[in-house]
Design an enzyme around this catalytic site. Structure first.
Site, PDB file in Angstrom:
ATOM      1  CG  HIS A 306      35.976  13.622  62.031  1.00  0.00           C
ATOM      2  ND1 HIS A 306      34.687  13.504  62.655  1.00  0.00           N
ATOM      3  CD2 HIS A 306      36.126  12.576  61.376  1.00  0.00           C
ATOM      4  CE1 HIS A 306      34.134  12.261  62.227  1.00  0.00           C
ATOM      5  NE2 HIS A 306      34.783  11.740  61.269  1.00  0.00           N
ATOM      6  CG  ASP A 364      39.523  10.144  55.926  1.00  0.00           C
ATOM      7  OD1 ASP A 364      39.218   8.850  55.390  1.00  0.00           O
ATOM      8  OD2 ASP A 364      38.806  11.004  56.265  1.00  0.00           O
TER       9      ASP A 364
END
Length: 429
Positions: A306, A364
């Site tokens: 991320h 995700d």
């Protein structure tokens, strides 16, 4: 002026710059007077080291894997709250009392209908248009239907616009989905909760009775909570930048939706799901792990790492639990995609390569599996992201409007083009 300061020296010039401290998190150097003192700007592509604003809404500690909304951990909000409670928190700064929650729910619920002309507005789009293209157009057009709440200097109009968007976004998203698949629109049913109402508008048809599964509704609500706000990301910064010009709130949110549509931002869960499908079975994982470690191989593990988190994304842990609940409820506990996901997660958390590069699973990684199980096609994934993020965008936009230090956004640049030169007539070129 801050008591702390930093000194920047370049050649024979130096600047004393104030250092500002937040309630938690790193200090920042205020470079507002840097050019005046040194005739220099800073250069920070992607704004990776630049704080563009003050905010009281969301705090992220990427190193520790912490996400707070108004000081409350995301884990507690997702476990004990519902989405509209989180909406109230983001907008007003505190959790509501029972009476405040009932009043807020009522105000949102009675804005769920959209202007009837909006249904005819949809017919201007091709049936095969991507739902996000439809969302961009329809949300931007809201200012033409609700121009009685576009005066950004009026706090009442700002709040009416805020409630309208929170309420109408599920209706518009469901209409975009129904139009895309060729089914008739389903009107909101205001005796249902926010998530249940949305699921019904998406999956009910006039010829059959549709009863919302409470387990799936709770999962949908939790997905909305987990995506409600995430500090100054690309789409939120887009909303703030558009808003800094004085644009109306509907236009600003449409700009955020357009930014979110980018595959590097809102399309990551679809990419992660496609990757799991490509791997297919657990026995093929070693092959793809080898490819991921090969810097010359274009393959990349999606759903890992991320921009901000250098630890386990706290939302991913909640999403993992939610995924298991949904698959168990639907009788898909042995879903092959989940088996691949679990083994990939195990490897990523134990393999030195992934640990060293801090490639931990993010939200995700699991959300795509859950949304697929709920019945949504991949083209709707980013639409659901936009629906949930709307309240965060609105809260950030309102905060920006009320910030006395906020000015129109005007980034500088490092010009690397041609220096001054004279025009040459075309006959002599």
């Amino acid at each position: 002026m801050s008591e702390k300061s930093a000194t920047v020296t370049f050649g024979g010039k130096s600047a004393d710059l104030p250092v500002r401290s937040g309630s938690i998190g790193p200090d920042v150097v205020d470079i507002g007077s840097l050019y005046k003192q040194t005739t220099m700007f800073t250069y920070d592509p992607g704004f990776t080291s630049t704080a563009s604003c003050e905010s009281k809404i969301t705090y992220i500690d990427g190193d520790e894997g912490v996400l707070l909304h108004r000081g409350f951990p995301i884990e507690q909000l997702a476990e004990h709250g519902d989405f509209l409670e989180v909406c109230y928190l983001l907008l007003y700064g505190e959790l509501p009392t029972k009476a405040q929650k009932a009043d807020f729910d009522y105000r949102v619920t009675h804005h769920t209908m959209v202007h009837e002309q909006m249904s005819r507005f949809f017919t201007g789009f091709r049936r095969d248009a991507h739902p996000m293209a439809v969302m961009c157009g329809c949300v931007g057009a809201l200012s033409a239907f609700y121009h009685d709440s576009t005066d950004i200097t009026d706090p009442h109009q700002r709040m009416v616009a805020s409630l309208r968007m929170i309420a109408k976004m599920p209706t518009i998203a469901a209409m975009a989905y129904k139009y895309h698949i060729g089914q008739p629109f389903v009107y909101p049913k205001n005796d249902l909760d926010y998530a249940s109402n949305f699921l019904r508008m998406c999956f009910a048809v006039p010829c059959e009775e549709y009863v919302v599964n409470p387990v799936l509704a709770r999962a949908m609500d939790r997905i909305f909570i987990l995506h409600a706000d995430h500090e100054q990301n690309a789409s939120t910064s887009t909303v703030r930048l558009a808003g800094s010009s004085g644009a109306n709130p509907f236009a600003c949110i449409a700009a955020g939706i357009a930014c979110l549509w980018g595959p590097a931002h809102g399309g990551a869960n679809e990419a992660a799901l496609n990757m799991l499908a490509e791997i297919g079975t657990v026995d093929r994982i070693p092959e793809y792990i080898t490819k991921a470690k090969d810097k010359n191989d274009p393959f990349r593990l999606m759903g890992f790492g991320h921009r901000v988190y250098k630890n386990y994304d706290p939302r991913a842990k909640i999403m993992q639990k939610t995924t298991h609940e949904v698959l168990a409820e639907l009788g898909h506990k042995d879903d092959p995609l989940l088996e691949v996901a679990m083994e990939l997660e195990r490897i990523a958390l134990t393999d030195e390569y992934f640990i060293e590069k801090k490639l931990y699973p993010n939200i995700d990684f699991y959300s795509g599996i859950t949304l697929k199980a709920l019945g949504f096609p991949t083209t709707m994934f980013t639409v659901l992201f936009a629906l949930a993020r709307t309240v965060g965008w609105i809260a950030q936009w309102n905060e920006m409007i009320e910030d006395p230090e906020q000015r129109i956004g005007r980034p500088r640049q490092l010009y690397v083009g041609a220096p001054l030169r004279d025009y040459v007539p075309i006959s002599k070129r």
